[in-house]
Design a protein around this motif. Sequence first.
Motif, PDB file in Angstrom:
ATOM      1  N   ILE A   1       0.844  -1.199   0.000  1.00 53.66           N
ATOM      2  CA  ILE A   1       0.000   0.000   0.000  1.00 53.66           C
ATOM      3  C   ILE A   1       0.878   1.249   0.000  1.00 53.66           C
ATOM      4  CG2 ILE A   1      -1.817   1.261   1.209  1.00 53.66           C
ATOM      5  CD1 ILE A   1      -2.926  -1.363   0.779  1.00 53.66           C
TER       6      ILE A   1
ATOM      7  N   TYR B   1       0.406   5.004   1.024  1.00 45.81           N
ATOM      8  CA  TYR B   1      -0.509   5.935   1.688  1.00 45.81           C
ATOM      9  C   TYR B   1      -0.121   7.351   1.283  1.00 45.81           C
ATOM     10  CZ  TYR B   1      -1.247   2.007   4.865  1.00 45.81           C
ATOM     11  OH  TYR B   1      -1.504   0.790   5.405  1.00 45.81           O
TER      12      TYR B   1
ATOM     13  N   HIS C   1      -3.255  -0.977  10.492  1.00 46.40           N
ATOM     14  CA  HIS C   1      -3.229  -1.786   9.278  1.00 46.40           C
ATOM     15  C   HIS C   1      -2.094  -2.812   9.354  1.00 46.40           C
ATOM     16  CE1 HIS C   1      -3.938  -1.610   4.644  1.00 46.40           C
ATOM     17  NE2 HIS C   1      -3.954  -2.830   5.116  1.00 46.40           N
TER      18      HIS C   1
ATOM     19  N   TYR D   1      -3.185   2.223  -3.899  1.00 50.47           N
ATOM     20  CA  TYR D   1      -3.169   3.604  -3.414  1.00 50.47           C
ATOM     21  C   TYR D   1      -4.213   3.782  -2.317  1.00 50.47           C
ATOM     22  CZ  TYR D   1      -3.979   8.663  -3.503  1.00 50.47           C
ATOM     23  OH  TYR D   1      -4.131   9.970  -3.152  1.00 50.47           O
ATOM     24  N   MET D   2      -3.818   4.447  -1.249  1.00 50.62           N
ATOM     25  CA  MET D   2      -4.793   4.775  -0.201  1.00 50.62           C
ATOM     26  C   MET D   2      -4.555   6.187   0.270  1.00 50.62           C
ATOM     27  SD  MET D   2      -5.688   2.527   3.147  1.00 50.62           S
ATOM     28  CE  MET D   2      -6.037   1.005   2.301  1.00 50.62           C
TER      29      MET D   2
END
Length: 232
Positions: A120, A122, A140, A229-230
């Motif tokens: 991920i 962020y 997470h 993508y977050m």
Amino acid sequence: MDCTRTRQLLQAYVDHELEVSPALELEEHLRRCDACRARYHTFRQLRATVGAAIAFTPAPDALRRRIAQRLHTQEIRARPWWARRAALVAVPAVLALVAATLVLVPKSDDSLRGSPVEKIVYHINEGTDPATALRNVANHLQLTPGLKAVVVAHNKGVDFLLMGARDDDGQLFEDQVAALKARGVDFRVCGNTLSRRHIDPTRVIPEAKLVPSGVAEIGRLQTKEGYAYMRL
Ligand SMILES: [Zn+2]
């Protein structure tokens, strides 16, 4: 509220366990009383230290494997009898084979051997509360052993990665970043942002790495390295 009562309730207050009305009375007392206020700050500090130490200590691999194994066993026990039988007894019927394959193989083997790594990136931008963002990343990580995480800060989002930046509780962001970095999280700061905002790159904490452009870095991680993508 007097000092004695305040001291009795202080721990509960620090743990956010007090009802509103005693909490307000206690806060009123803390504003007036230096001794109790000092005690309150000590409690807060202790709580933060213990909390950080616990949250950021990764479980040893052997323990993690044992837990995965145990969960796997329980999972099998929790299955209906016919699914367990299908796994244990070699029934020469096609149906049983199909059932065993469908029910037993996918989940258990993945969880033991480790499915493809979750990656991920962020994005921390203006409007992100960095304290909340770091907490979310930590959570997470806790839930996803082996998670590969990169935090890219850009625009006003870079401020928490500058030396001396603190959260609302007065804790240094650098300590929180260092703890996450120790667990494998990478922090990257947008160089374009720094030059546009006339921020001297030496002000960036050593835990964070400078990249030419935050946006380009996010794009690269997504397209070339398969990161999801977050936005935080
Ligand atoms: Zn007092």
